[in-house]
Design an enzyme around this catalytic site. Sequence first.
Site, mmCIF file in Angstrom:
data_model
loop_
_atom_site.group_PDB
_atom_site.id
_atom_site.type_symbol
_atom_site.label_atom_id
_atom_site.label_comp_id
_atom_site.label_asym_id
_atom_site.label_seq_id
_atom_site.Cartn_x
_atom_site.Cartn_y
_atom_site.Cartn_z
ATOM 1 N N ARG A 61 -9.795 0.495 8.754
ATOM 2 C CA ARG A 61 -9.326 -0.862 9.013
ATOM 3 C C ARG A 61 -10.376 -1.685 9.749
ATOM 4 O O ARG A 61 -10.132 -2.846 10.061
ATOM 5 C CB ARG A 61 -8.077 -0.789 9.859
ATOM 6 N N ARG B 70 11.743 -5.805 5.151
ATOM 7 C CA ARG B 70 11.485 -4.403 4.770
ATOM 8 C C ARG B 70 12.389 -3.441 5.544
ATOM 9 O O ARG B 70 12.589 -3.590 6.744
ATOM 10 C CB ARG B 70 10.016 -4.076 5.072
ATOM 11 N N LYS C 44 0.839 -1.210 0.000
ATOM 12 C CA LYS C 44 0.000 0.000 0.000
ATOM 13 C C LYS C 44 0.874 1.260 0.000
ATOM 14 O O LYS C 44 0.638 2.177 -0.776
ATOM 15 C CB LYS C 44 -0.931 0.020 1.235
ATOM 16 N N ARG D 104 -0.528 -9.082 13.197
ATOM 17 C CA ARG D 104 -1.117 -8.063 12.310
ATOM 18 C C ARG D 104 -1.944 -8.732 11.210
ATOM 19 O O ARG D 104 -2.993 -8.215 10.807
ATOM 20 C CB ARG D 104 -0.015 -7.166 11.713
ATOM 21 N N ARG E 269 11.083 -1.146 11.006
ATOM 22 C CA ARG E 269 9.999 -0.794 11.916
ATOM 23 C C ARG E 269 9.964 -1.750 13.094
ATOM 24 O O ARG E 269 10.191 -2.948 12.944
ATOM 25 C CB ARG E 269 8.658 -0.865 11.163
HETATM 26 P P1 AMP Z 1 0.584 0.353 9.079
HETATM 27 O O1 AMP Z 1 1.759 1.264 8.957
HETATM 28 O O2 AMP Z 1 -0.574 0.772 8.252
HETATM 29 O O3 AMP Z 1 0.961 -1.093 8.888
HETATM 30 O O4 AMP Z 1 0.094 0.479 10.617
HETATM 31 C C1 AMP Z 1 0.941 0.131 11.700
HETATM 32 C C2 AMP Z 1 0.115 -0.041 12.957
HETATM 33 O O5 AMP Z 1 -0.566 1.189 13.264
HETATM 34 C C3 AMP Z 1 -0.996 -1.086 12.878
HETATM 35 O O6 AMP Z 1 -0.543 -2.401 13.142
HETATM 36 C C4 AMP Z 1 -1.952 -0.590 13.952
HETATM 37 O O7 AMP Z 1 -1.472 -0.890 15.248
HETATM 38 C C5 AMP Z 1 -1.869 0.927 13.791
HETATM 39 N N1 AMP Z 1 -2.863 1.435 12.818
HETATM 40 C C6 AMP Z 1 -2.623 2.047 11.615
HETATM 41 N N2 AMP Z 1 -3.769 2.395 11.020
HETATM 42 C C7 AMP Z 1 -4.771 2.011 11.850
HETATM 43 C C8 AMP Z 1 -6.188 2.072 11.778
HETATM 44 N N3 AMP Z 1 -6.827 2.607 10.720
HETATM 45 N N4 AMP Z 1 -6.902 1.564 12.821
HETATM 46 C C9 AMP Z 1 -6.288 1.029 13.895
HETATM 47 N N5 AMP Z 1 -4.952 0.907 14.010
HETATM 48 C C10 AMP Z 1 -4.186 1.404 13.004
#
Ligand code: AMP
Length: 216
Positions: A88, A127, A13, A171, A160
């Site tokens: 999400r 990554r 994404k 996740r 990360r």
């Molecule tokens: P990402 O960078 O999109 O993989 O997000 C990393 C982490 O941020 C996720 O595993 C969640 O803990 C939190 N997170 C990001 N976006 C959301 C969302 N829309 N709702 C809830 N948690 C989120």
Amino acid sequence: MDLILLGPPGAGKGTQAKKLVELTGIPQISTGDMLRAAVAAGTELGKKAKAFMDAGKLVPDEVVIGLVEERLAKPDCGGGFMLDGFPRTVPQAETLENMLGRLKRKLDHVLLLDVEDEELVKRITGRRTCGECGSIYHLVFSPPPAADTCKCGHKGLDQRADDNEKTVRERLTAYHKQTSPLIDFYGKRGLVRKVVGTNATPDDVFASAKRALRLG
Ligand code: AMP
């Protein structure tokens, strides 16, 4: 163009969003990036979010929704936005629908990036990102030009905190349980444009994404 990028962690994404930003000039709104910035800055919101993120669990809806609402009100979103990592959950999607209704706006597309779980684990654990310019690499599939050095010249690429195998599996569980129902939610509204990303390069996926979004 009001667009959502939907897909499991590691589906690409962020990578596709960056390419689409270059092509369209529409801003990328990544809730993951916003939450990581809040954690790094040590804000109250960041403190609330950190434990959930470290455990690979979703941050509570009300925390994330507030962030997005504020961001969508900024002038640069006037001509469109690209949501990456939001919504999400079904309640987040319902809230977004109401928010956009109040702004007299409607989603144009939900770009679904579909990749198999085992490939996702391999992608995420390899990554690395550049803390300076945000470029994303994979140690094997898309290595930086020189070891631990970004194309922008910055040395010392970051991994990360939640990109380890145990947290990745959490996740993925959260994605299948809480996020994948959105495929049906947006499918019913005729908005889902699916692109298969398994065994495909970022450029292959971008070509398919452009076709799916009728961008050429
Ligand atoms: P990402 O960078 O999109 O993989 O997000 C990393 C982490 O941020 C996720 O595993 C969640 O803990 C939190 N997170 C990001 N976006 C959301 C969302 N829309 N709702 C809830 N948690 C989120």
